[in-house]
Write a protein that holds these residues in place. Structure first.
Motif, PDB file in Angstrom:
ATOM      1  N   ALA A  35       0.847  -1.200   0.000  1.00  0.00           N
ATOM      2  CA  ALA A  35       0.000   0.000   0.000  1.00  0.00           C
ATOM      3  C   ALA A  35       0.877   1.242   0.000  1.00  0.00           C
ATOM      4  CB  ALA A  35      -0.923   0.010   1.218  1.00  0.00           C
ATOM      5  N   LEU A  36       0.449   2.235  -0.761  1.00  0.00           N
ATOM      6  CA  LEU A  36       1.173   3.503  -0.801  1.00  0.00           C
ATOM      7  C   LEU A  36       0.993   4.260   0.507  1.00  0.00           C
ATOM      8  CD1 LEU A  36       0.365   4.826  -4.377  1.00  0.00           C
ATOM      9  CD2 LEU A  36       2.612   4.194  -3.513  1.00  0.00           C
ATOM     10  N   PRO A  37       2.058   4.868   1.028  1.00  0.00           N
ATOM     11  CA  PRO A  37       1.933   5.692   2.239  1.00  0.00           C
ATOM     12  C   PRO A  37       0.989   6.862   2.019  1.00  0.00           C
ATOM     13  CG  PRO A  37       4.239   5.241   1.713  1.00  0.00           C
ATOM     14  CD  PRO A  37       3.434   4.789   0.531  1.00  0.00           C
ATOM     15  N   LYS A  38       0.364   7.298   3.092  1.00  0.00           N
ATOM     16  CA  LYS A  38      -0.676   8.339   2.991  1.00  0.00           C
ATOM     17  C   LYS A  38      -0.162   9.660   2.438  1.00  0.00           C
ATOM     18  CE  LYS A  38      -0.270   8.289   8.026  1.00  0.00           C
ATOM     19  NZ  LYS A  38       0.249   6.903   8.063  1.00  0.00           N
ATOM     20  N   HIS A  39       1.118  10.003   2.669  1.00  0.00           N
ATOM     21  CA  HIS A  39       1.601  11.302   2.208  1.00  0.00           C
ATOM     22  C   HIS A  39       1.786  11.362   0.696  1.00  0.00           C
ATOM     23  CE1 HIS A  39       5.416   9.067   2.490  1.00  0.00           C
ATOM     24  NE2 HIS A  39       5.874   9.928   1.601  1.00  0.00           N
ATOM     25  N   LEU A  40       1.726  10.212   0.007  1.00  0.00           N
ATOM     26  CA  LEU A  40       1.897  10.187  -1.443  1.00  0.00           C
ATOM     27  C   LEU A  40       0.575  10.234  -2.193  1.00  0.00           C
ATOM     28  CD1 LEU A  40       4.627   7.425  -1.908  1.00  0.00           C
ATOM     29  CD2 LEU A  40       4.952   9.901  -1.858  1.00  0.00           C
TER      30      LEU A  40
ATOM     31  N   GLU B 279      -2.961   3.231   1.770  1.00  0.00           N
ATOM     32  CA  GLU B 279      -2.987   3.010   3.215  1.00  0.00           C
ATOM     33  C   GLU B 279      -4.264   3.504   3.902  1.00  0.00           C
ATOM     34  OE1 GLU B 279       0.398   4.411   5.307  1.00  0.00           O
ATOM     35  OE2 GLU B 279       1.742   2.874   4.535  1.00  0.00           O
ATOM     36  N   PRO B 280      -4.630   4.795   3.777  1.00  0.00           N
ATOM     37  CA  PRO B 280      -5.810   5.265   4.522  1.00  0.00           C
ATOM     38  C   PRO B 280      -7.092   4.545   4.137  1.00  0.00           C
ATOM     39  CG  PRO B 280      -4.523   7.114   3.674  1.00  0.00           C
ATOM     40  CD  PRO B 280      -3.993   5.888   3.023  1.00  0.00           C
TER      41      PRO B 280
END
Length: 364
Positions: free
Chosen positions: A72-77, A159-160
């Motif tokens: 999963a991609l991190p939330k900041h991206l 992610e979120p």
């Protein structure tokens, strides 16, 4: 009849720590094979080497040459929006969303942005759309370590969204209004959940280090301000914290009695939810990995995936042949050959037509 088995590798990577889970799916049941959590160095080169080494270890732990890999991609991206789903067919929905993403995503360009969507089913029967987007450059950078380790992820989730879907399925419908606050290494994501429905996503440029330095009071004020700015938050709504363990624990301990603030671990335990990854196996911050395991176990074809599905897996030799076949000299030779075939075929057809005409005249 043989029972089909599928090896899975689920990976959660943030700036300072990496977690992975090797699992086996068989007849709809998921069996955990191994779970690891590894601290990552701060130096970029050392961190990249540690990530790649850990990915190879996870790959070996699955016991399969080509396991299904989910991350999963991190939330900041990631850019995330939730809105009501229009009552149209799937084909028309994708056309509408292609226009919507151009309006919603800042500085949107089809060449620079990768986007996807997921249909969220509500308990009331209503549906909404979770639209996610990421810069292609950021996505390629995120996948760099996977590819260096010889891994091409089958699914790149968000992610979120993964966390919110898992949480709603577990305990989200138990309260009328709550805010899921995920504290990360670089920022904090806020998800509004009302009556078992995901209503909105937003982010704060606050990391767990900022919380430790500025204190709990200032952070909670920023959270309340961000929630109220959405126009949906109830001032009395519960706040469920997850993320970095020390920051979460400190916020819960410092909360006053009239504040409805608790950790995700306590909330899940009170709801008597079945947790797939035992907390003793990791560092107490396994919520993202847990949500990925849950999503993988459901095997939903409709889940968000920001990479194209693999149609086939080519060997390195086949890839080299394909690259050679598509080279400019090869294409030039093929073009000349096709022109020659066309020329000779045209002449042959002309000769055949001439012969047919002569035979007709002779018969007359």
């Amino acid at each position: 009849m043989a029972i089909r088995e599928e090896a899975l590798l689920l990976v959660d990577i943030d700036r300072s720590r990496m977690r992975w889970c090797a699992a086996l799916r068989q007849s709809g049941q998921l069996t955990l094979m191994d779970v690891r959590s590894v601290a990552l160095p701060s130096d970029d080169a050392a961190r990249a080497e540690a990530v790649r080494k850990t990915l190879r270890e996870g790959l070996l732990a699955t016991g399969a040459e080509h396991p299904t890999v989910l991350t999963a991609l991190p939330k900041h991206l990631v850019f995330l929006r939730v809105f009501d789903a229009p009552a149209v067919s799937r084909r028309d929905l994708e056309k509408i969303l292609s226009l919507r993403v151009a309006q919603e995503v800042p500085n949107y360009s089809a060449d620079l942005v990768r986007w996807g969507y997921e249909v969220l089913e509500h308990p009331t029967g209503k549906r909404s759309i979770a639209l996610s987007a990421v810069r292609r450059e950021a996505l390629e950078t995120f996948l760099l370590d996977f590819r260096a380790a010889g891994i091409e992820p089958d699914v790149v989730d968000v992610e979120p969204l993964a966390l919110a879907c898992w949480f709603v399925a577990q305990v989200g419908a138990d309260q009328e209004s709550l805010s899921l606050v995920d504290i990360g290494d670089q920022n904090t994501s806020l998800t509004m959940i009302q009556n078992g429905c995901i209503h909105s996503f937003s982010q704060l440029p606050v990391s767990h280090r900022d919380i430790m330095e500025a204190g709990a009071t200032r952070f909670m004020l920023e959270v309340q301000s961000a929630l109220q700015s959405t126009g949906e938050a109830n001032p009395a709504a519960a706040i469920v914290l997850c993320g970095e363990s020390r920051a979460t624990r400190g916020l819960v301990e410092s909360a006053s009695r009239d504040q409805r603030i608790d950790s995700i671990e306590n909330t899940v335990q009170r709801a008597h939810c079945k947790v797939l990854i035992p907390s003793a196996r990791l560092d107490g911050n396994a919520h993202i990995l847990e949500s990925l395991v849950w999503r993988a176990n459901r095997k939903s074809e409709a889940m968000t995936n920001l990479v194209a599905q693999k149609q086939w897996s080519a060997s390195p030799g086949m890839q080299a042949i394909t690259r050679r076949a598509l080279s400019i000299p090869t294409l030039a030779i093929v073009t000349v050959a096709l022109l020659a075939i066309f020329y000779f075929a045209t002449n042959w057809m002309r000769e055949q037509r001439t012969v047919a005409i002569e035979e007709s005249l002779a018969a007359i």
